[in-house]
Design a protein around this motif. Structure first.
Motif, PDB file in Angstrom:
ATOM      1  N   ASN A   7     -10.845 -40.602 -43.207  1.00  0.00           N
ATOM      2  CA  ASN A   7      -9.664 -40.794 -42.363  1.00  0.00           C
ATOM      3  C   ASN A   7      -8.900 -42.027 -42.822  1.00  0.00           C
ATOM      4  OD1 ASN A   7     -11.891 -39.441 -40.938  1.00  0.00           O
ATOM      5  ND2 ASN A   7     -10.336 -39.116 -39.383  1.00  0.00           N
TER       6      ASN A   7
ATOM      7  N   GLU B   3     -12.421 -32.610 -39.984  1.00  0.00           N
ATOM      8  CA  GLU B   3     -11.494 -31.692 -40.635  1.00  0.00           C
ATOM      9  C   GLU B   3     -11.872 -30.284 -40.230  1.00  0.00           C
ATOM     10  OE1 GLU B   3     -11.650 -30.706 -44.852  1.00  0.00           O
ATOM     11  OE2 GLU B   3      -9.495 -31.039 -44.911  1.00  0.00           O
TER      12      GLU B   3
ATOM     13  N   ASP C 100      -1.561 -40.769 -47.221  1.00  0.00           N
ATOM     14  CA  ASP C 100      -0.622 -39.764 -46.722  1.00  0.00           C
ATOM     15  C   ASP C 100       0.388 -40.413 -45.785  1.00  0.00           C
ATOM     16  OD1 ASP C 100       0.714 -37.708 -45.543  1.00  0.00           O
ATOM     17  OD2 ASP C 100      -1.045 -36.480 -45.135  1.00  0.00           O
TER      18      ASP C 100
ATOM     19  N   SER D 194      -3.043 -27.378 -37.728  1.00  0.00           N
ATOM     20  CA  SER D 194      -2.802 -28.790 -38.018  1.00  0.00           C
ATOM     21  C   SER D 194      -3.214 -29.632 -36.819  1.00  0.00           C
ATOM     22  CB  SER D 194      -1.323 -29.014 -38.334  1.00  0.00           C
ATOM     23  OG  SER D 194      -0.561 -28.596 -37.237  1.00  0.00           O
ATOM     24  N   ARG D 195      -3.239 -30.949 -37.039  1.00  0.00           N
ATOM     25  CA  ARG D 195      -3.567 -31.874 -35.960  1.00  0.00           C
ATOM     26  C   ARG D 195      -2.328 -32.049 -35.091  1.00  0.00           C
ATOM     27  NH1 ARG D 195      -5.542 -34.044 -40.786  1.00  0.00           N
ATOM     28  NH2 ARG D 195      -7.785 -34.432 -40.833  1.00  0.00           N
TER      29      ARG D 195
ATOM     30  N   TYR E 258      -6.008 -36.897 -31.827  1.00  0.00           N
ATOM     31  CA  TYR E 258      -5.417 -35.696 -32.401  1.00  0.00           C
ATOM     32  C   TYR E 258      -6.405 -34.547 -32.295  1.00  0.00           C
ATOM     33  CZ  TYR E 258      -1.869 -38.866 -33.850  1.00  0.00           C
ATOM     34  OH  TYR E 258      -0.864 -39.800 -33.812  1.00  0.00           O
TER      35      TYR E 258
ATOM     36  N   GLY F 161      -5.395 -35.221 -49.900  1.00  0.00           N
ATOM     37  CA  GLY F 161      -5.212 -34.205 -48.860  1.00  0.00           C
ATOM     38  C   GLY F 161      -5.882 -32.887 -49.205  1.00  0.00           C
TER      39      GLY F 161
ATOM     40  N   LYS G 288       0.307 -46.750 -39.312  1.00  0.00           N
ATOM     41  CA  LYS G 288      -0.508 -45.563 -39.534  1.00  0.00           C
ATOM     42  C   LYS G 288      -1.619 -45.457 -38.504  1.00  0.00           C
ATOM     43  CE  LYS G 288       1.020 -43.859 -43.473  1.00  0.00           C
ATOM     44  NZ  LYS G 288       0.196 -44.172 -44.623  1.00  0.00           N
TER      45      LYS G 288
ATOM     46  N   ALA H  92      -5.218 -42.051 -44.295  1.00  0.00           N
ATOM     47  CA  ALA H  92      -4.183 -42.850 -43.626  1.00  0.00           C
ATOM     48  C   ALA H  92      -3.458 -43.733 -44.634  1.00  0.00           C
ATOM     49  CB  ALA H  92      -4.800 -43.696 -42.527  1.00  0.00           C
TER      50      ALA H  92
ATOM     51  N   TYR I 151       0.080 -38.878 -42.094  1.00  0.00           N
ATOM     52  CA  TYR I 151      -1.145 -38.912 -41.294  1.00  0.00           C
ATOM     53  C   TYR I 151      -1.262 -40.226 -40.534  1.00  0.00           C
ATOM     54  CZ  TYR I 151      -6.086 -38.839 -40.102  1.00  0.00           C
ATOM     55  OH  TYR I 151      -7.263 -38.875 -39.417  1.00  0.00           O
TER      56      TYR I 151
END
Lengths: 418, 191
Positions: A105, B155, A112, B168-169, B38, A186, B31, A109, A115
């Protein structure tokens, strides 16, 4: 009734040519009886508050483990916490999100632009690292659910020769590098996909996942914590961090009396023995070797970067878009294969092959950058591992290796010193 | 301060600095969301009913279920989601039902309308009814991830296999994308 059926069959055909979004094919009926239209149920997901409660639990477990390992010197306390973590983080919380997986994650982060990482996921990633800088790998000791299940099932651990242990110790870095590469591009979260114990904690899952978990647990009866030692990518980071820890679990409370009682206590061979007087290496050859290995590191990194950049085409095939674009170019005849869902969906989407190839090229370019960095990183790891072999550290006591010790506190019960 | 201690301290400082830099850059780029969570959802307008939701979920019986947006339903007697395409008898006999697990229930409301409900315990998310409803009806039946069943994996293993990238989230505030409330986004940018 019959005419209705015919109309119902014909209607879609006539309407199919109109804009489908504009209107419904069949208008909503006007009911004459007292019919109340139900609404779709929407069971709520687990709230954000609960996720932060988990962070709090993690913080408490980490603090207690540090206290038990360093101050209280209690194996029983850590054992209790291990059981708690297996039950709470494992069986109750069912794994996600876990600290080990949170690496991905964080990587996503950073890479992307779209994200956004949740704060609790970031905390799950940061807390164990911060603790490791002050108290060693207490996270591995009792807080990690993946470690807990393995730790509780150690039955009769065998000794693994040092050369094999050190060679296999490279795998976590490789796994870490690949996981970051695939997450940042990704492509997918490989740590989560090949997590061996999540299926067991959920008592539900794909067969492969369950079999993998059982295989690891069976192996773990004799090779203590096989996943932690030879695969865990987060363990690789913790290993480095823990070497610089401020305080660390110590086998003896005050002074080592060289009784050797603790030598067999560690199932992970994480206790370093004192070096014998005669084994002290010749300083001159050793420093020559040291300089050689030091000079070798940039060479290894360059070689790694070269191999990495050469393999980016292969590595990028894991991305579904790249894979599909390649498949369509190399096997155009598959376009007529009605069983290939991916190709049929792509053809039906109306997207042109050029667009797909252009998108795949963007992803492949990301892989190009990522692969040489990965290669250079792995070269650096190999170089440092080799250099570590010739660094001589004087040791007079039986002491826990700060990098490898999980702070499970098994050895503490063996030490006769009060 | 001896050499060992110095190396130890400076190493720790460097690593702490590294962590701070990492966290700082994530925060600086905005970010990170402090109160956000989510969850996985299917965009019903992107879904192509490929059938993978039934097989790719980590759960034995998929967390993806058919959801009925009643507000869009035409309450048809001849339901494209309920009946096999060439069936002659419009009754609840198993041989005329499209659903392989008999999860879609048909109940008479008033002439000529029938209500269709989903038994989530039986539904496996195969999307056969969704395809039927979309081809011959209003498209009120559609697949959605149910949060009481979804493990919210880091995921989603279905999303990786979804041929149309429909999963998707989404922020937890809009935890469900259910047709009717959730409208098809305005014409997407031309590709």
């Amino acid at each position: 009734m019959k005419w209705l059926k015919i109309i119902l069959f014909l209607l879609p055909l006539t309407l199919a040519f109109h804009n489908l979004d504009a209107q419904q094919r069949f208008p909503k009926p006007e009911f004459h009886t007292h019919y109340t239209q139900p609404t779709p149920t929407t069971p709520e997901p687990r709230g954000v508050g609960m996720e932060f409660f988990d962070v709090l639990v993690l913080l408490v477990v980490l603090s207690l483990t540090s206290w038990f390992a360093i101050r209280k010197r209690s194996r029983n306390g850590i054992l209790l916490l291990t059981v708690f973590s297996a039950i709470y983080f494992g069986f109750y919380r069912n794994g996600c999100i876990c600290t080990v997986g949170s690496i991905q994650n964080v990587a996503l982060a950073l890479a992307d632009p779209k994200y956004v990482i949740s704060l609790y996921a970031l905390l799950f990633f940061l807390l164990p690292l911060i603790f490791s800088l002050f108290f060693g790998r207490v996270f591995c000791g009792a807080a990690c659910p993946l470690g807990a299940i393995q730790d509780l099932l150690i039955f009769n651990p065998i000794t693994i020769p040092a050369w094999l242990r050190k060679t296999l110790g490279f795998i976590p870095y490789l796994y870490l590098g690949l996981a970051v590469l695939y997450a940042a591009t990704g492509t997918e979260f490989i740590i989560c996909r090949y997590d061996p114990f999540i299926g067991i904690y959920r008592m539900n899952g794909p067969h492969l996942m369950i079999y993998l978990g059982i295989a690891f647990l069976l192996m773990g009866l004799f090779i203590a914590r096989p996943y932690c030692r030879f695969f865990c990518p987060y363990g690789a980071i913790l290993n480095v961090f823990s070497r610089f820890s401020r305080r660390h679990l110590s086998v003896f409370p005050t002074k080592c009396i060289q009784c050797k009682l603790c030598t067999t206590s560690c199932p992970f061979e994480a206790i370093d023995f004192p070096d014998e007087e005669k084994s002290k290496p010749d300083t001159k050859t050793n420093s020559r070797k040291f300089i050689l290995y030091l000079a070798l590191i940039p060479v290894l990194m360059l070689a790694g970067a070269w191999i990495g950049s050469k393999s980016h085409v292969f590595l990028s095939k894991a991305h579904p878009d790249v894979y599909l674009a390649e498949l369509l170019i190399s096997h155009p005849e598959l376009k007529t294969d009605s069983k290939n869902i991916d190709i049929q969906t792509f053809l039906a989407s109306g997207k042109s092959l050029e667009t797909l190839v252009a998108e795949a090229q963007v992803i492949r370019d990301k892989f190009k950058t990522g692969s040489w960095i990965l290669g250079a990183f792995l070269g650096l790891v190999i170089g440092l591992m080799a250099m570590n072999q010739v660094i001589f550290r004087r040791r007079e006591d039986y002491q826990a290796n700060k990098g490898n010790c999980y702070s499970c506190a098994r050895c503490l019960d063996y030490c006769p010193v009060e | 301060m001896d050499r060992k201690k110095f190396i130890n301290n400076s190493g720790r400082l460097v690593l702490l600095g590294g962590l701070a830099y990492l966290t700082g850059s994530i925060i600086y780029q905005r970010k990170v969301s402090a109160s956000g969570k989510y969850v996985w959802q299917i965009d019903p307008f992107k879904c192509t009913q490929c059938g993978r939701c039934a097989t790719e979920c980590v759960r034995d019986l998929s967390a993806v279920k058919c959801v009925h947006a009643y507000s869009l339903c035409g309450y048809c007697d001849l339901c494209g989601g309920y009946f096999k395409p060439n069936t002659h008898k419009l009754n609840t006999g198993a041989e005329s039902q499209l659903c392989p697990t008999g999860a879609l229930n048909r109940k008479f409301v008033e002439e000529p309308f029938f209500q269709y409900t989903i038994d989530e315990k039986l539904c496996n998310g195969c999307a056969k009814c969704v395809k039927g409803c979309g081809s011959f009806g209003n498209g009120s039946l559609h697949l959605q991830i149910r949060h009481d069943l979804c493990q919210n994996c880091n995921e989603c293993s279905i999303s990786r296999m979804c041929p149309s990238n429909a999963i998707s989230r989404v922020p937890i505030e809009t935890a469900y994308l259910i047709k009717g409330d959730f409208k098809k986004p305005a014409v997407s940018t031309p590709k």
